[in-house]
Scaffold this motif. Structure first.
Motif, mmCIF file in Angstrom:
data_model
loop_
_atom_site.group_PDB
_atom_site.id
_atom_site.type_symbol
_atom_site.label_atom_id
_atom_site.label_comp_id
_atom_site.label_asym_id
_atom_site.label_seq_id
_atom_site.Cartn_x
_atom_site.Cartn_y
_atom_site.Cartn_z
ATOM 1 N N ILE A 157 0.692 -1.191 -0.097
ATOM 2 C CA ILE A 157 0.163 0.002 -0.142
ATOM 3 C C ILE A 157 0.907 1.207 -0.096
ATOM 4 N N ALA A 158 1.938 1.163 0.714
ATOM 5 C CA ALA A 158 2.860 2.421 0.741
ATOM 6 C C ALA A 158 3.736 2.668 -0.314
ATOM 7 N N ALA A 159 3.880 1.422 -0.976
ATOM 8 C CA ALA A 159 4.688 1.745 -2.550
ATOM 9 C C ALA A 159 3.597 2.178 -3.506
ATOM 10 N N ARG A 160 2.285 1.734 -3.410
ATOM 11 C CA ARG A 160 1.447 2.305 -4.377
ATOM 12 C C ARG A 160 1.257 3.736 -3.968
ATOM 13 N N PHE B 230 0.828 6.837 6.983
ATOM 14 C CA PHE B 230 -0.216 5.905 7.692
ATOM 15 C C PHE B 230 0.003 5.627 9.134
ATOM 16 N N PHE C 66 9.409 0.767 4.454
ATOM 17 C CA PHE C 66 9.925 -0.455 3.791
ATOM 18 C C PHE C 66 10.898 -0.983 4.555
ATOM 19 N N LEU D 265 3.000 6.076 -3.091
ATOM 20 C CA LEU D 265 3.975 6.463 -3.643
ATOM 21 C C LEU D 265 3.948 6.949 -5.041
#
Lengths: 241, 252
Positions: free
Chosen positions: A135-138, B87, B93, A140
């Motif tokens: 989700i974090a990658a998307r 979030f 990562f 970005l």
């Protein structure tokens, strides 16, 4: 004593040396085939469209749910079937397309079998990565593929290392089934020596010992790799959970 | 009045049989700090996630910086670069250092040369006060530090608007302050921010407008002073009373 050792050496060399080379080739070759098929199968099972997912699941189920020996026989003897050859001809294909020499059959059987297990290890590892990472990658602006390649896979592959090293250890031993289609691996050579000298009480523990050494070396190498790829701080976090 | 940077009209979203958003409309002006409050399960996070299409709304339209997010063939990845997101559980990562976490977006998405991305990342890390943690992995950082790195990661994409989804809810109380401090700093630099939070001190001090959401609707909205001291709706009053009791009037 020296004479006895020399006699033993002359009995096993170079046959067992050649067999050892074949066993190692089969092990690494099959592990490699298993890797290049298993990884995409795992990715499909996690990220693929549902029809492809089902196909990949069936592939894994069949290969994990049937004996390796049956698979090997099927690929070596089954696919050489005359009716099948005739069918291939009528389809405009060479009739010997699926008739494999022993070595090829061994690689195919061991490689496919391993791919099913490896697919499961990789799938488990991919699914163990928190969805928040993707989700974090998307968020970005990465594409799904970029997220898989840059974020999920580097973490999942690390997680898959311990089960993968298990698979490598299994594979070295599993290759011994190829004696049944007369591939001259370590075990086939050992059996030849036994049938010539009737010395099974010596040769069986001896060959077992050689397999043991190989497995220990592989386990040791894999542990080194695991340690080198450990992410600092992550093991502490895992302990906290 | 200039074009709003974010415009939302009649947004609906249903999960299974639960309608989470029941027609939410909202304009956010450039430079505005908007705080969204409300009981849990009232669609605050869903609303945020619709803005960068992490969740696809069933109905309604959304524009960000003039581009319609909800248009059929929109390049969502391009729009997402304009929308930074932070979030609740950081989502850094795990296999990358703090610096790499910040570099990866510009490198992979904006095709920025590595050296340039490194300099940018260092600048953003300094901005959140963590230059000395450049080589630390997320597992080696405290929760507050993780969240500051996550903010820096979002900022590195040079977003037009930043979305904060309960950015301090997963933090130990003593670590909340450092994250709020960074957010205040951003607000002072006129970053457009949409913040879902229970931090009433932050809402009162920093925001231009507060929205109270309940059961998929915007119940009441207005400047903080109005909501805190002169709420028109009984539910708003009740909620603010409870939350102030729970979290304290001023929180630093």
């Amino acid at each position: 004593m020296i004479d006895e050792l020399r006699a033993f050496w002359e009995m096993i060399w170079p046959e067992m040396g050649n067999g050892l080379v074949v066993t190692l080739q089969l092990s690494f070759g099959s592990l490699f085939i298993g890797l290049i098929i298993g990884l995409p199968v795992a990715l499909v099972r996690v990220y693929g469209p549902s029809w492809l997912k089902k196909l990949a699941t069936a592939y894994v189920d069949i290969l994990r749910g049937t004996p390796l020996l049956v698979q090997l026989f099927f690929i070596y003897y089954g696919l050489a079937d005359q009716n099948l050859n005739a069918l291939l001809l009528t389809l405009g294909l060479p009739d010997k397309l699926l008739t494999f020499p022993p070595f090829t059959a061994a690689y195919v059987a061991l490689g496919l079998n391993s791919s099913a297990y490896q697919a499961e290890y990789f799938r488990g590892a991919i699914q163990a990565i928190s969805p928040g990472q993707m989700i974090a990658a998307r968020a970005l602006g990465m594409t799904r593929l970029q997220g898989i390649l840059n974020i999920v896979m580097p973490q999942a592959l690390r997680l898959a290392l311990p089960p993968w090293s298990n698979e490598a250890a299994y594979m070295v031993k599993y290759t011994s089934v190829v004696y049944i289609i007369a591939v001259p691996d370590l075990f086939t050579e050992t059996r030849r020596i036994i049938s010539a000298h009737y010395n099974q009480m010596l040769m069986l523990p001896f060959v077992g010992f050689i397999y043991l050494i190989m497995v220990l070396v592989i386990t040791w190498i894999m542990e080194k790799i695991e340690r080198r790829l450990t992410i600092p701080g992550l093991e502490v976090e895992a302990q906290r959970l | 009045m200039t074009e709003p940077i974010v415009r939302i009209t009649d947004l609906h979203k249903t999960y299974g049989s639960t309608e989470v958003l029941k027609g939410v409309s909202l304009d956010v002006a450039t430079g505005e700090v908007l705080v969204i409050i409300g009981p849990s399960g009232t669609g605050k996070s869903t609303l945020l996630r619709c803005i960068n299409l992490l969740t696809r709304p069933d109905q309604g339209r959304i524009w960000v910086d003039g581009d319609e997010v909800t248009a059929p063939h929109t390049d969502i990845n391009k729009i997402r670069t304009k929308v930074g997101m932070v979030f609740q559980d950081f989502n850094l990562f795990a296999h990358m250092t703090a610096l790499s976490n910040i570099m990866i977006g510009p490198i992979k998405v904006k095709k920025m040369p590595k050296e340039e991305a490194r300099e940018l990342a260092l600048y953003e890390l300094k901005r959140v006060g963590l230059a000395e943690k450049a080589d630390a992995y997320p597992g080696q950082l405290s929760g507050g530090q993780k969240q500051r790195v996550a903010i820096a990661r979002a900022l590195a994409m040079a977003p037009k608007v930043m979305l904060f989804d309960e950015p301090t809810s997963a933090l130990d109380p003593e670590l909340i302050g450092e994250v709020l401090e960074v957010m205040k700093e951003l607000a002072h630099e006129h970053m457009t921010m949409i913040v879902v939070t229970h931090e009433m001190g932050f809402a009162k001090e920093v925001s231009n407008r507060i929205i109270f959401m309940e059961k998929g609707h915007i119940v009441e909205e207005g400047p903080p002073r109005q909501l805190f001291y002169n709420a028109q709706n009984a539910r708003t009053k009740e909620f603010l009373g409870k939350i102030t009791e729970l979290y304290g009037e001023e929180q630093e």
